[in-house]
Design a protein around this motif. Structure first.
Motif, short mmCIF file in Angstrom:
data_model
loop_
_atom_site.label_atom_id
_atom_site.label_comp_id
_atom_site.label_asym_id
_atom_site.label_seq_id
_atom_site.Cartn_x
_atom_site.Cartn_y
_atom_site.Cartn_z
N GLY A 1 0.79 -1.22 0.00
CA GLY A 1 0.00 0.00 0.00
C GLY A 1 0.82 1.26 0.00
O GLY A 1 0.28 2.36 0.17
N ALA A 2 2.14 1.15 -0.19
CA ALA A 2 2.99 2.32 -0.15
C ALA A 2 2.89 3.17 -1.41
O ALA A 2 3.31 4.32 -1.41
CB ALA A 2 4.45 1.91 0.07
N THR A 3 2.35 2.62 -2.49
CA THR A 3 2.19 3.38 -3.74
C THR A 3 0.74 3.34 -4.18
O THR A 3 -0.02 2.41 -3.85
CB THR A 3 3.07 2.78 -4.85
N ALA A 4 0.36 4.34 -4.95
CA ALA A 4 -1.00 4.38 -5.50
C ALA A 4 -1.16 3.30 -6.56
O ALA A 4 -0.17 2.86 -7.18
CB ALA A 4 -1.28 5.75 -6.10
N GLU B 1 -6.50 -7.24 -4.60
CA GLU B 1 -5.08 -6.93 -4.48
C GLU B 1 -4.83 -5.65 -3.69
O GLU B 1 -3.74 -5.47 -3.16
CB GLU B 1 -4.48 -6.80 -5.88
N ALA B 2 -5.80 -4.78 -3.63
CA ALA B 2 -5.69 -3.53 -2.88
C ALA B 2 -7.10 -3.08 -2.54
O ALA B 2 -8.03 -3.26 -3.33
CB ALA B 2 -4.96 -2.45 -3.68
N VAL B 3 -7.27 -2.49 -1.35
CA VAL B 3 -8.60 -2.10 -0.86
C VAL B 3 -8.50 -0.72 -0.21
O VAL B 3 -7.50 -0.40 0.46
CB VAL B 3 -9.15 -3.12 0.16
N LEU C 1 -6.03 0.76 2.76
CA LEU C 1 -5.84 -0.22 3.82
C LEU C 1 -4.57 -1.02 3.56
O LEU C 1 -4.24 -1.35 2.41
CB LEU C 1 -7.03 -1.18 3.90
N THR C 2 -3.87 -1.33 4.64
CA THR C 2 -2.66 -2.13 4.56
C THR C 2 -2.76 -3.26 5.57
O THR C 2 -3.75 -3.41 6.29
CB THR C 2 -1.41 -1.27 4.85
N VAL D 1 -16.28 1.28 -0.73
CA VAL D 1 -15.12 0.38 -0.69
C VAL D 1 -14.71 0.09 -2.13
O VAL D 1 -15.52 -0.39 -2.94
CB VAL D 1 -15.46 -0.94 0.04
N LEU D 2 -13.44 0.38 -2.45
CA LEU D 2 -12.88 0.07 -3.77
C LEU D 2 -11.84 -1.02 -3.60
O LEU D 2 -11.02 -0.98 -2.67
CB LEU D 2 -12.23 1.32 -4.38
N ALA D 3 -11.90 -1.98 -4.50
CA ALA D 3 -10.96 -3.10 -4.45
C ALA D 3 -10.45 -3.38 -5.86
O ALA D 3 -11.23 -3.46 -6.82
CB ALA D 3 -11.63 -4.35 -3.88
N VAL D 4 -9.13 -3.50 -5.99
CA VAL D 4 -8.51 -3.79 -7.29
C VAL D 4 -8.42 -5.30 -7.46
O VAL D 4 -8.02 -6.02 -6.54
CB VAL D 4 -7.11 -3.15 -7.37
#
Length: 307
Positions: A145-148, A203-205, A212-213, A238-241
């Motif tokens: 989660g350190a990068t967009a 993969e990311a939320v 979130l991390t 809530v967005l999730a990739v």
């Protein structure tokens, strides 16, 4: 012949004539004095007891009039004092409002400064990762989660019921678990939603723009939901990739997706999920990513073992 000395003749006073009513002395006394003596005695007795000569009804009326005058005087003095102190109270109230506004503006300024510093720290961390690790570091920073990040995924909106109650009767499972309001989304609900998305392949939320991390915490403070100590307000987006359609289907068929569906049916909580072609998630602020490197001794043992 000796004669005796002659004495002067004694003159007798004429007798007082007798009153004709002498035999009726009682009636005469009553007629002469009437009731004056009784009134005089009563007046003297009241005077000795400290009573005035006014009738009781007149004294009562005078007392009532005096009480009304005193009450009117008290009300007049109170109204006068209130009129005098009203500007002072209004001035103090305005000064308090101005102070609150100044402190609120100062707090907003400090919060903006904190956000800028977090963005600067995150940018410096990402630059350091790119310099030290290359593509592997980019993958680590992406997963941490350190990068967009952006790409296909799902959008899930969770909102309170239209008529969220302010209390319960203790007969439903949500209330017995510590929820006093059955129509509101709680922190435990969002925890299950996020964990369900991770388990379904996300993969990311992010929630309401908060990335979130693995170190993120979803907690409650009163009726508010905190994500990493930042309060969020409904509706919760809530967005999730991930693979949009597969991720959506897998989540809705999971235990956490069924739990969210039960909240919708039983308590009126509103939900909507859709597959998206491109969702964008910001970087998490102040994430420190560390990678493990083998020591020289371990590297030497590894080389000997392989040789």
């Amino acid at each position: 012949m000796c004669g005796m000395p002659q004495q002067p003749p004694v003159r007798s006073s004429p007798a007082r004539p007798r009153r004709p009513d002498a035999s009726m002395s009682l009636i005469t006394n009553v007629m002469d004095h009437s009731l004056d003596d009784g009134y005089a005695e009563a007046a003297a007795r009241r005077k000795s007891l400290g009573e005035g000569g006014l009738p009781k009804t007149l004294r009562a009326k005078l007392g009532l009039a005096g009480g009304l005058v005193l009450a009117a005087l008290v009300v007049t003095v109170g109204a006068s004092q209130a009129h005098v102190t009203a500007p002072v109270v209004a001035k103090e109230r305005q000064e308090l409002i101005d102070r609150i506004d100044r402190e609120t503006a100062a707090a907003d300024k400090l919060e903006s400064g904190v956000d800028r510093l977090r963005e600067d720290v995150g940018a410096r961390q990402r630059a350091a990762l790119r310099q030290t690790g290359g593509s592997k570091a980019d993958l680590v920073s992406l997963l941490s989660g350190a990068t967009a990040v952006h790409g296909p995924g799902v959008k899930l909106v969770v909102n309170d019921a239209k008529e969220a109650s302010t209390g319960g009767d203790g007969t439903n499972p949500r209330e017995s678990a510590g929820f006093s309001d059955t129509g509101r989304v709680r922190d435990r609900d969002m925890q299950r939603v996020v964990n369900g998305l991770w388990a379904s392949g996300a993969e990311a939320v992010s929630i309401n723009g908060q990335r979130l991390t693995a170190l993120s915490a979803i907690r409650a403070a009163g009726d508010a939901i905190l994500v990493d100590n930042r309060p969020l307000v409904p509706p919760y987006t809530v967005l999730a990739v991930g693979d949009g359609r597969k991720l959506s289907t897998a989540f809705q068929n999971s235990a956490d997706g069924l739990y969210l569906h039960a909240l919708q049916d039983n308590f009126g909580i509103r939900t909507a999920i859709s597959a998206e072609g491109d969702v964008r998630l910001p970087a998490a602020p102040s994430v420190i990513v560390r990678t493990a490197q083998p020591s020289a001794e371990q590297a030497e043992k590894t080389e000997k073992g392989t040789s």
